[in-house]
Design a protein around this motif. Sequence first.
Motif, mmCIF file in Angstrom:
data_model
loop_
_atom_site.group_PDB
_atom_site.id
_atom_site.type_symbol
_atom_site.label_atom_id
_atom_site.label_comp_id
_atom_site.label_asym_id
_atom_site.label_seq_id
_atom_site.Cartn_x
_atom_site.Cartn_y
_atom_site.Cartn_z
ATOM 1 N N ARG A 27 0.830 -1.209 0.000
ATOM 2 C CA ARG A 27 0.000 0.000 0.000
ATOM 3 C C ARG A 27 0.872 1.269 0.000
ATOM 4 O O ARG A 27 0.623 2.227 -0.757
ATOM 5 N N LYS A 28 1.911 1.244 0.840
ATOM 6 C CA LYS A 28 2.790 2.413 0.918
ATOM 7 C C LYS A 28 3.534 2.622 -0.414
ATOM 8 O O LYS A 28 3.675 3.756 -0.889
ATOM 9 N N GLN A 64 2.772 14.193 -12.405
ATOM 10 C CA GLN A 64 2.703 12.944 -13.178
ATOM 11 C C GLN A 64 2.997 11.719 -12.276
ATOM 12 O O GLN A 64 3.759 11.815 -11.321
ATOM 13 N N ARG A 65 2.355 10.564 -12.614
ATOM 14 C CA ARG A 65 2.558 9.324 -11.830
ATOM 15 C C ARG A 65 3.920 8.727 -12.152
ATOM 16 O O ARG A 65 4.378 8.836 -13.290
ATOM 17 N N LYS A 66 4.508 8.062 -11.152
ATOM 18 C CA LYS A 66 5.819 7.434 -11.338
ATOM 19 C C LYS A 66 5.568 5.997 -11.795
ATOM 20 O O LYS A 66 5.365 5.088 -10.993
ATOM 21 N N LYS A 120 7.005 -1.836 -10.874
ATOM 22 C CA LYS A 120 7.702 -2.814 -10.030
ATOM 23 C C LYS A 120 6.753 -3.411 -8.985
ATOM 24 O O LYS A 120 6.712 -4.619 -8.761
ATOM 25 N N VAL A 121 5.948 -2.556 -8.368
ATOM 26 C CA VAL A 121 5.011 -3.017 -7.327
ATOM 27 C C VAL A 121 3.964 -3.938 -7.952
ATOM 28 O O VAL A 121 3.622 -4.988 -7.408
ATOM 29 N N ALA A 136 4.162 5.571 -5.446
ATOM 30 C CA ALA A 136 4.245 5.579 -6.907
ATOM 31 C C ALA A 136 3.167 6.458 -7.506
ATOM 32 O O ALA A 136 3.374 7.092 -8.552
ATOM 33 N N ARG A 137 1.984 6.505 -6.892
ATOM 34 C CA ARG A 137 0.878 7.293 -7.433
ATOM 35 C C ARG A 137 0.983 8.766 -7.074
ATOM 36 O O ARG A 137 0.293 9.594 -7.681
#
Length: 202
Positions: A168-169, A182-184, A190-191, A174-175
């Motif tokens: 979740r973290k 912008q989102r990573k 990877k997640v 990432a979001r």
Amino acid sequence: MAPQRPTAKAGHDHLETQAKRPKKAFSVGPANLPRGLHRRKVQKIKQDLIRKAKVKKSYSKLKEREPCDTKLSIYSSPPPPEEPSALLELHPERQAMLDEPELALQEHADTQQQLPRQRKAPPPRAVPFRKEALLAQQRREENERRQKQFEESNRQRQAKIDERERFRKAMAKARSGGRGGQRKLGRESKVLLERVQRMVGP
């Protein structure tokens, strides 16, 4: 009035009446016992005494009738030992052992010294409440097994909770917007890849 002196005839009659008088039966215990256990016991004792007296009387009569035989009893002294007959010859080895007892004793002592002493194993002790002890041992083992299962399931549950929290973290990071909001996608990919691998399995 003065009493009359007994005559010789009167005294003689008195003696005859005494001799003719029947004998009184012997008594055992008190005469006024109530019916029941005590009276039966006393009567049994009396019957035993009568029976023993009759046996003694008949034995004495038999003894008077028959001449005494010279039979050996266990209380009389044993007869002198007879000399061994020539027919009962001893085995030569036995005769040699009897002739030299000291040598045989020495050989026996040597064999005793050569053999090592072995202690007998003590018999198993009788355990009181053996069944109860076995049941208690089984209960203890069952409780330990349940406790281990419970701890293992708790550990797995905690590991899943930690994994979810980490996922979740990572997704939240990432979001979260980077430069310009912008989102990573690299972090997010990877997640997501880890999640797909976990779902597919090994």
